[in-house]
Design an enzyme around this catalytic site. Structure first.
Site, mmCIF file in Angstrom:
data_model
loop_
_atom_site.group_PDB
_atom_site.id
_atom_site.type_symbol
_atom_site.label_atom_id
_atom_site.label_comp_id
_atom_site.label_asym_id
_atom_site.label_seq_id
_atom_site.Cartn_x
_atom_site.Cartn_y
_atom_site.Cartn_z
ATOM 1 C CD GLN B 240 -2.985 -1.027 2.326
ATOM 2 O OE1 GLN B 240 -3.280 -2.061 2.919
ATOM 3 N NE2 GLN B 240 -3.535 0.130 2.637
ATOM 4 N NE ARG B 387 -13.983 0.491 3.252
ATOM 5 C CZ ARG B 387 -14.241 0.043 2.049
ATOM 6 N NH1 ARG B 387 -14.114 -1.220 1.768
ATOM 7 N NH2 ARG B 387 -14.633 0.851 1.095
ATOM 8 C CB CYS B 388 -10.723 3.000 10.222
ATOM 9 S SG CYS B 388 -9.664 2.069 11.321
ATOM 10 C CD GLU B 763 -9.365 4.480 5.535
ATOM 11 O OE1 GLU B 763 -9.149 5.545 6.118
ATOM 12 O OE2 GLU B 763 -8.474 3.689 5.216
#
Lengths: 288, 809
Positions: B240, B387-388, B763
């Site tokens: 990522q 996902r945050c 997110e």
């Protein structure tokens, strides 16, 4: 999740398959769709040296009505069970149960024989076959024999099938056309094995239950035939007290494992809830 | 048709052709993804490539007595077997983590969690490598293990990290116990305690955000190829943050950074799982350097779920103090954070608990104090932002459960209590008690729109009737209404407080206009499915008037892309999106000078019109960007260097603060514990909306993962430290059948400091969704006096709630 090394065989007849199994001995496994075996191989919980794939044997497939029985070939897929008009007319609970097995992709490959024969207590068909009184036809090096579904299951992955024997077909007596039925399955998501499931077939006459049979899935090391619970219903109007008693009797024979689906206590109670709900639906479908 | 109408129509047509910001442009990357033509790490096949696989520990905590690799090495096709003894002379048996700790690459003297990497087998194919792992004989002496983080700091607790047992000052200050990692505090403790001491009403609850795992469909993987002649390493991987990986590889391998080529090809989802550095990456690199041929490592699903980067595992003692009419006066939170065997959290370096201090949420809470203790246990390491943004799901869960508990205690409606305490629109920019400056928001408007749309009043009336019916025995179903009003903090971040290993968290864009007017733009971020190739092009299209279809976006190749800190924590739009707009504006400024030269007017006499500069008052005299691009190379003004390109490294002045109002209606079968989501409404405010269709997709995905986390997804350990359910047989990944229907909505409150006003959205739905589901479940049982019900809310746990309440008798 990489399986070990194995040799692959695809015999063209039952005789060839039996001969192969006799020759290869204990290190050979039958492949009848593979949806139980292959995951075990990928995690190396099973490492067979030989796989004998039955999919090349044409006469192991098919559904036929013979007198008061339906005969289902072992390599008939779950999808074919769902789409069979004969089955839909005579024993609709088979399609209802099949629709709750895994997902459509798996049902195109997964076979009826594989589902009943490998002794996985999570499979749905075994309890249903016990409920319906199915008879398994088996061929081995010493010829053919028959085993009642109710006598077949001995432990997790441990059945009355001897090594080298192949389950070729299942005979199922056709229930009364007035029968009511339901398969209730509680699962966490599509594709999951049951937290608990119940198959119920009943007949009614004049508001009284005249016969009942109950099978339970995945709440013990083997599928269960809840004969005591069913006996408590016969002769009753399926009133609350009788159903409560039957549910308690069904719960009493469960011995589920605690797993990610929930603790044993929960799974036992869910077996009871599934029996109760299956009975309700079966009663609503029964004529007479 | 009059002239003005004609002009407007022409302008509208040209605008539509651009497919710029605000339009539902179809995702250009989907052309290859939907045809199975994506190119992932595992698609890579290089001549002579070998395959690696790990020998992993069956124990959670054990001393390694011996490792015998001879049987494995004797297997035909096995080329090498690496152990810690091979890595130690290279100084590579440990690697640095992003959190200032070190992490074993291959276990040396002890294993500290089940499935920890012990040896790396390299063979001619994947199957031989896997066979050979079974032939490595490791003798272990099992040790007592710590599974419960509350027992980590017991006086007689076994010491887990013998490698640092004497190092009583860690990366984030003093350690209180050999199994303690850090204590982090923020806020005014004394003032907070004082408010609590004399408050009318207080609530206190242990809120557990349980351990789970981000589970991208593609697992972590890498291919390393070392060229011994050139001394250059090429590393393809699921990264990522590819540039950060390049820097880390350079730091730990000693190879100069310019001789390391890191390439992240298409990535099949990340969700935080692919931010960190893993043993597999290091072992593939070492294998290739030692053997001189490419080495591939591909994690399988069970390895992914049980080793690389868990999320959450925050045990949050949460307190609120309020007046009796419901004005929140103070918040006090203590977190016990279970970090597993190594502190490998992927947070900005100065933030050992991420941005947990956003936990005052959307409310004007004047006084607050937060303390976080991180501890070691015998579990896999990680603590990633699933996902945050960093620990924001945990923070929002804490405040959004806490306000519900407060409402319950006050006997107030939970929506009304929120509205009463919201930060008001005129208070922005708002300084929170725990140190953040919220950039913009209009919470009251969003909440009102959400309540009106969902029909909140009618739902409460229906619920009251159903509760009565339940009490009378007429139904076995409970109805819950979940609310969540969240404020995210994304877009890390300003260099003053955000860095990773000392690298400030800027991001970058480089835009190059070709002579014919088409464009290539390269970014420091890396899409894992977010649709960057689509959305960045839309920003450029609007900024410089070239159709998005003529703009190619490229990411992931560290040789060509400008340095960036990567994609996670919803930072791509807030940071690289800003860089894109700024770089585009540099190009536009130069284009204006060129246009002035071409039109023989002064720059100030030109005005921008969608895709061209035209002479003010003389609309027929204009130059399109396409014409300007040609001139930039072939006919630039005297003394101007030819070409038309720009680069921007954007250092954001602040984070962005997206927010939203979510409502969930749930029906729960008390006899089975099965919960059905009847409705889920999500109103998101992410500032300026670049592509509404992509936003909707992001919201759907984030809500689905929130649903999973709240309703059953977990990584559990038994008392012996055995990891439970680490396969898709048990790990709850909802399919389309289980996933509820999502209703989406929005308001728009642009970020005042962002060049295009965008805040980021990927997110938000996860952050806001988790507490919304949990609140719905808790609300369903609240009238029965259930108290706080911990997640995950799978069927058997909810049945157990009913059992304890005597509902099954």
């Amino acid at each position: 999740m990489i399986p070990g090394t194995f040799d692959y065989h695809r015999p063209a007849s039952v005789e060839d398959a039996v001969a192969l199994l006799a020759r290869l001995g204990e290190d050979a496994n039958i492949l009848a769709g593979g949806h139980s075996l292959i995951p075990l191989m990928k995690t190396r919980l099973a490492s067979p040296e030989h796989l004998v794939d039955l999919s090349g044997i044409g006469n192991l497939k098919g559904i036929s009505v013979k007198g008061d029985e339906v005969v289902i070939g072992a390599m008939t897929t779950q999808f074919e069970l769902i789409s069979s008009e004969d089955l839909g007319r005579h024993i609709p609970i088979i399609a209802e149960t099949s629709r709750l097995i895994a997902d459509p992709q798996i049902r195109y490959k997964g076979t009826f024989g594989g589902n009943v024969a490998n002794g996985d207590p999570g499979n749905d068909m075994p309890a249903l076959m016990m409920c319906l009184g199915g008879i398994y036809s088996v061929t081995g090096p010493d010829g053919s024999r028959e085993i009642a579904a109710r006598d077949f299951y001995q432990g997790a992955y441990f059945t009355a099938l001897e090594h080298g024997e192949i389950l070729t077909a299942v005979r199922i007596p056709i229930p009364s056309p007035d029968h009511g039925y339901a398969y209730e399955k509680l699962k966490r998501k599509v594709g999951d094995y049951a937290t608990a499931a119940a198959a119920v077939v009943i007949t009614m006459a004049g508001g009284k239950c005249t016969s009942a049979s109950i099978g339970l899935t995945n709440v013990s090391e083997t599928p269960l035939w809840a004969s005591d619970a069913a006996a408590l219903l016969v002769g009753t109007s399926l009133d609350k007290a009788s159903v409560d008693a039957a549910v308690a009797a069904a719960e009493a024979i469960t011995q589920p494992a605690s797993d990610m689906r929930g603790p044993a206590e929960y799974r036992t109670k869910m077996a009871g809830v599934m029996v109760r709900r299956a009975l309700e639906r079966a009663q609503s479908r029964a004529k007479g | 048709m009059n002239d003005q109408t004609k002009i407007d129509q022409d302008r509208a047509e040209r605008t539509e052709k651009l497919q710029g910001m605000g339009c539902k442009r179809k995702r250009v990357e989907d052309v290859r993804f939907t045809q199975g033509k994506g190119s992932y790490v595992d698609d890579l096949k290089l001549p002579g490539m070998l395959f690696g696989d790990f020998v992993r520990s069956p124990h959670a905590h054990a001393r390694i007595k011996s490792i015998d690799t001879s049987r494995a090495k004797a297997l035909p096709g096995v080329v090498a077997v690496l152990t810690a003894a091979d890595l130690k002379p290279l100084g590579l048996h440990y690697m640095p983590t992003l959190a200032g700790d070190v992490q074993a690459v291959l276990a040396e003297e002890k294993v500290l969690f089940q499935n920890q990497e012990v040896a790396f087998v390299i063979a001619e194919d994947r199957y031989i490598a896997s066979d050979a792992t079974e032939l490595v004989d490791v003798e272990y002496e099992a040790l007592p293990c710590i599974v419960d983080p509350f027992k980590s700091m017991d006086p007689d607790a076994p010491i887990l990290r013998e490698d640092i047992k004497d190092k009583m000052v860690g990366a984030h200050g003093p350690r209180k116990h050999p199994n303690h990692i850090f204590e982090w505090q923020i806020g005014d403790k004394e003032a907070t305690d004082a408010v609590f001491a004399k408050a009318d009403v207080t609530i206190k609850e242990m809120l557990v955000d349980h351990r789970t795992h981000p589970s991208p469909l593609e697992t972590c993987q890498s291919v390393a190829s070392f060229d011994k002649v050139k001394g250059e390493l090429t590393l393809w991987g699921t990264f990522q943050a590819p540039h950060v990986i390049r820097t880390v590889v350079s730091l730990i391998s000693g190879l100069p950074e310019h001789k390391i080529h890191v390439i992240a090809p298409d990535i099949g989802g990340g969700f935080g799982n692919k931010v960190g550095a893993y043993a597999g990456y290091v072992c593939s690199v070492v294998g290739s350097i030692v053997l001189g041929v490419p080495v591939k490592w591909v994690e399988d699903r069970m390895e992914n779920l049980s080793t690389t980067s868990f999320a959450r595992d925050y045990h949050m003692t949460t307190e609120l103090a309020a007046t009796k009419d419901g004005k929140i006066q103070a918040m006090r939170v203590h977190v016990l954070a279970d970090h597993g065997a190594f502190d490998a959290c992927a947070d900005p370096s100065k933030w050992p608990a991420g941005f947990m201090n956003i936990c005052t949420g959307s409310y004007d809470i004047p006084t607050a104090h937060l303390a976080v203790d991180g501890v070691y246990t015998n579990k896999a390491s990680g603590g990633v932002a699933y996902r945050c943004s960093f620990r924001v799901t945990e923070a929002v869960f804490a405040i959004e459960r806490a306000v519900e508990l407060l409402a319950d205690k006050l006997g107030m409606d939970a929506a009304e209590l929120r509205i009463k305490n919201f930060i008001k629109a005129e208070q922005f920019p708002y300084q929170s008690a725990l140190g953040w400056e919220y950039d913009s928001g209009d919470y009251h408007t969003a909440m009102k729109k959400a309540m009106d749309t969902i029909g909140y009043k009618e739902l409460r009336e229906e619920q009251a009737k159903k509760r009565d019916a339940f009490k009378r025995g007429e139904t076995r179903e409970l109805m819950g209404i979940g609310i969540s009003f969240f404020t995210e903090i994304v877009g890390a971040g300003p260099a003053k407080n955000c860095d990773i290993l000392g690298i400030a968290m800027f991001d970058s864009a480089e835009i190059r206009i070709h002579p014919t007017g088409s464009v290539i733009a390269r970014m420091g971020t890396k899409s894992q499915g977010q649709g960057h190739e689509t959305t960045y092009a839309q920003i450029i299209a609007t900024e410089i008037g070239i159709p998005a279809d003529d703009i190619m976006i490229e990411e992931g190749n560290t040789d060509t892309a400008p340095y960036g800190l990567g994609t996670y924590g919803s930072r791509s739009t807030p940071v690289a999106g800003a860089a894109t707009a700024v770089a585009a504006r540099k190009i536009k400024a130069k284009a204006q000078m060129i246009a002035a030269h071409m039109l023989e007017v002064h720059e100030g006499d030109l005005e921008w019109d969608v895709d061209r500069f035209r002479v003010k008052g003389l609309p027929e005299k204009f130059k399109t960007m396409k014409e300007i691009a040609w001139a930039a190379y072939n006919n630039p003004p005297p003394n101007m260097e030819p070409g038309l390109e720009a680069v921007n490294y954007y250092e954001p002045p602040n984070m962005t603060y997206p927010f939203g109002a979510y409502f969930c209606v749930m029906d729960i079968d008390v006899d089975t514990g099965v919960a059905k989501t009847r409705r889920f409404y999500a109103l998101d405010d992410c500032g300026t909306r670049i592509n509404p269709m992509i936003i909707e997709g992001q919201v759907h995905g984030g809500l689905t993962e929130a649903f999973a986390c709240a309703m059953g997804q977990e990584i559990r350990y038994d008392e012996h430290g055995n990891v439970m359910g680490a396969s898709f047989m048990d790990f709850f990944l909802p399919t389309a059948v289980e996933t509820p229907h999502w209703e989406t909505d929005h308001t728009v409150t642009p970020s005042p400091h962002h060049p295009i006003g965008a805040k980021g959205v990927g997110e938000s739905p996860h952050v806001g969704g988790v507490p919304c589901f949990s609140n719905a479940v808790n609300d369903a049982y609240a009238f029965l006096g259930a108290g706080h019900i911990q997640m995950p809310h799978d069927a058997w746990r909810l049945w157990t709630v009913g059992q304890k309440l005597g509902l099954h008798n």
